[in-house]
Structure formats: C-alpha cells, structure tokens
Design a protein around this motif. Structure first.
Motif, PDB file in Angstrom:
ATOM      1  N   SER A 255       3.920  10.337  -6.849  1.00 43.23           N
ATOM      2  CA  SER A 255       4.926  10.740  -7.835  1.00 43.23           C
ATOM      3  C   SER A 255       4.270  11.015  -9.184  1.00 43.23           C
ATOM      4  CB  SER A 255       6.019   9.682  -7.959  1.00 43.23           C
ATOM      5  OG  SER A 255       5.485   8.488  -8.488  1.00 43.23           O
ATOM      6  N   ALA A 256       3.268  10.218  -9.553  1.00 45.60           N
ATOM      7  CA  ALA A 256       2.557  10.472 -10.810  1.00 45.60           C
ATOM      8  C   ALA A 256       1.822  11.804 -10.731  1.00 45.60           C
ATOM      9  CB  ALA A 256       1.574   9.339 -11.108  1.00 45.60           C
ATOM     10  N   GLY A 257       1.255  12.105  -9.580  1.00 37.72           N
ATOM     11  CA  GLY A 257       0.567  13.381  -9.396  1.00 37.72           C
ATOM     12  C   GLY A 257       1.523  14.547  -9.484  1.00 37.72           C
ATOM     13  N   GLN A 258       2.715  14.396  -8.940  1.00 46.01           N
ATOM     14  CA  GLN A 258       3.698  15.480  -8.993  1.00 46.01           C
ATOM     15  C   GLN A 258       4.216  15.677 -10.418  1.00 46.01           C
ATOM     16  OE1 GLN A 258       6.634  14.344  -6.119  1.00 46.01           O
ATOM     17  NE2 GLN A 258       5.439  15.114  -4.380  1.00 46.01           N
ATOM     18  N   LYS A 259       4.363  14.578 -11.171  1.00 46.58           N
ATOM     19  CA  LYS A 259       4.896  14.684 -12.528  1.00 46.58           C
ATOM     20  C   LYS A 259       3.899  15.356 -13.476  1.00 46.58           C
ATOM     21  CE  LYS A 259       7.885  10.619 -12.336  1.00 46.58           C
ATOM     22  NZ  LYS A 259       8.069   9.244 -12.817  1.00 46.58           N
ATOM     23  N   SER A 260       2.651  14.888 -13.447  1.00 41.59           N
ATOM     24  CA  SER A 260       1.711  15.386 -14.447  1.00 41.59           C
ATOM     25  C   SER A 260       0.552  16.164 -13.835  1.00 41.59           C
ATOM     26  CB  SER A 260       1.170  14.209 -15.267  1.00 41.59           C
ATOM     27  OG  SER A 260       0.500  13.302 -14.407  1.00 41.59           O
ATOM     28  N   GLY A 261       0.665  16.551 -12.585  1.00 41.21           N
ATOM     29  CA  GLY A 261      -0.423  17.278 -11.926  1.00 41.21           C
ATOM     30  C   GLY A 261      -0.715  18.615 -12.559  1.00 41.21           C
ATOM     31  N   ASP A 262       0.322  19.355 -12.913  1.00 40.22           N
ATOM     32  CA  ASP A 262       0.119  20.678 -13.515  1.00 40.22           C
ATOM     33  C   ASP A 262      -0.574  20.560 -14.868  1.00 40.22           C
ATOM     34  OD1 ASP A 262       1.288  21.906 -11.332  1.00 40.22           O
ATOM     35  OD2 ASP A 262       3.307  21.901 -12.235  1.00 40.22           O
ATOM     36  N   LYS A 263      -0.171  19.564 -15.659  1.00 43.98           N
ATOM     37  CA  LYS A 263      -0.777  19.376 -16.979  1.00 43.98           C
ATOM     38  C   LYS A 263      -2.250  19.009 -16.835  1.00 43.98           C
ATOM     39  CE  LYS A 263      -0.280  16.716 -21.243  1.00 43.98           C
ATOM     40  NZ  LYS A 263      -1.655  16.333 -21.382  1.00 43.98           N
TER      41      LYS A 263
ATOM     42  N   ALA B 195       0.839  -1.212   0.000  1.00 42.43           N
ATOM     43  CA  ALA B 195       0.000   0.000   0.000  1.00 42.43           C
ATOM     44  C   ALA B 195       0.867   1.253   0.000  1.00 42.43           C
ATOM     45  CB  ALA B 195      -0.938  -0.007   1.210  1.00 42.43           C
ATOM     46  N   ASP B 196       1.923   1.255   0.797  1.00 40.42           N
ATOM     47  CA  ASP B 196       2.828   2.408   0.823  1.00 40.42           C
ATOM     48  C   ASP B 196       3.478   2.632  -0.540  1.00 40.42           C
ATOM     49  OD1 ASP B 196       2.219   2.867   3.469  1.00 40.42           O
ATOM     50  OD2 ASP B 196       4.034   1.883   4.257  1.00 40.42           O
ATOM     51  N   GLU B 197       3.892   1.536  -1.203  1.00 48.33           N
ATOM     52  CA  GLU B 197       4.499   1.666  -2.529  1.00 48.33           C
ATOM     53  C   GLU B 197       3.502   2.258  -3.520  1.00 48.33           C
ATOM     54  OE1 GLU B 197       5.980  -2.172  -3.683  1.00 48.33           O
ATOM     55  OE2 GLU B 197       7.496  -2.209  -2.096  1.00 48.33           O
ATOM     56  N   GLN B 198       2.250   1.767  -3.472  1.00 46.42           N
ATOM     57  CA  GLN B 198       1.243   2.275  -4.400  1.00 46.42           C
ATOM     58  C   GLN B 198       0.936   3.755  -4.132  1.00 46.42           C
ATOM     59  OE1 GLN B 198      -2.084  -0.382  -4.072  1.00 46.42           O
ATOM     60  NE2 GLN B 198      -1.084  -2.010  -5.242  1.00 46.42           N
ATOM     61  N   VAL B 199       0.869   4.133  -2.867  1.00 49.54           N
ATOM     62  CA  VAL B 199       0.621   5.540  -2.526  1.00 49.54           C
ATOM     63  C   VAL B 199       1.768   6.399  -3.031  1.00 49.54           C
ATOM     64  CG1 VAL B 199       0.487   7.160  -0.595  1.00 49.54           C
ATOM     65  CG2 VAL B 199      -0.899   5.084  -0.564  1.00 49.54           C
ATOM     66  N   ASN B 200       2.984   5.925  -2.867  1.00 45.95           N
ATOM     67  CA  ASN B 200       4.142   6.690  -3.349  1.00 45.95           C
ATOM     68  C   ASN B 200       4.118   6.824  -4.873  1.00 45.95           C
ATOM     69  OD1 ASN B 200       5.149   7.163  -0.798  1.00 45.95           O
ATOM     70  ND2 ASN B 200       6.429   5.320  -0.794  1.00 45.95           N
ATOM     71  N   GLU B 201       3.712   5.749  -5.569  1.00 46.32           N
ATOM     72  CA  GLU B 201       3.610   5.816  -7.033  1.00 46.32           C
ATOM     73  C   GLU B 201       2.557   6.840  -7.450  1.00 46.32           C
ATOM     74  OE1 GLU B 201       2.828   1.925  -8.591  1.00 46.32           O
ATOM     75  OE2 GLU B 201       4.694   1.099  -7.804  1.00 46.32           O
ATOM     76  N   ILE B 202       1.431   6.836  -6.765  1.00 49.00           N
ATOM     77  CA  ILE B 202       0.363   7.780  -7.099  1.00 49.00           C
ATOM     78  C   ILE B 202       0.826   9.211  -6.836  1.00 49.00           C
ATOM     79  CG2 ILE B 202      -1.937   8.559  -6.393  1.00 49.00           C
ATOM     80  CD1 ILE B 202      -2.609   5.581  -5.903  1.00 49.00           C
TER      81      ILE B 202
END
Length: 121
Positions: A87-95, A78-85
């Motif tokens: 990081s994905a949010g930080q990468k493409s959140g602005d777009k 669960a921690d790994e999945q939360v971290n992936e989410i």
C-alpha cells in the motif's frame, strides 16, 4: 566266546546308536529353543519400538501444537507487513520514480573540495 563277543559288540553298537539319538534330540531341542528365544526377543523389540514410537508421537503432538500457533501468528504478521509495504508503494510509488528519474537525469557536476583547493606551498 565269539558269540559272546559278538553280543557284547552288538550291545555297544546299540548303546552308541541310542546315544546318537539322544544327542540328536538334544541338538534339535537346543535349536528350537534358540529359534523360540529369537522369536520372543523380536516380539519384545517390536513391542518396545511401538511403545517408544507412541511416546514420541505423544511428545511431538504436545510440543508441535504451540509451534503451529506461532507459525500461524508469524504468517499473519508477515502478510500484514507485506500489505503495508504494497500500500505504501502504491501511494507514493509514482513520486519515488519521478524523484529517481529527476536526480538521475539532472546532473550537476561539482568539483570535490580537495581537488578545487590549490595546494599550499
């Protein structure tokens, strides 16, 4: 004859007193045996309860160790999945925010097909 009757009555009274003493001792003995039996039964119940508690604790210890490992593995996943989410949010959140704002602010009204077509006569 009165003295003999008196002596006989006295003997009967003495016998009755002796019988009452015997009955009283028997009642006390029975009462004591009941108390002893209750005490012994309580000791057996306590021993049995302790034995079953020990068995349960042993069973619980044997079977919960696997659950702890499974919980730990699930927590790591669960921690790994939360971290992936994150990081994905930080990468493409602005777009994503820009795309949402663009779609909401650039309205292009279109007439639905069923309304735009004239009815067939």
């Amino acid at each position: 004859m009165s003295a003999q009757n008196s002596k006989g009555i006295q003997t009967l009274l003495d016998a009755e007193r002796e019988a009452q003493k015997i009955v009283q001792k028997a009642r006390e003995y029975r009462t004591q045996r009941v108390k002893d039996a209750r005490h012994e039964a309580q000791k057996e119940i306590d021993h049995y309860r302790q034995q079953k508690d020990d068995e349960f604790k042993k069973f619980e210890k044997e079977h919960t160790s696997g659950n702890k490992k499974a919980e730990e593995d699930a927590r790591k996943d669960a921690d790994e999945q939360v971290n992936e989410i994150k990081s994905a949010g930080q990468k493409s959140g602005d777009k994503v925010i820009d795309d949402l704002l663009r779609v909401v602010t650039d309205v292009k009204p279109e007439v639905p097909d069923r309304v735009a077509a004239p009815p067939k006569a």
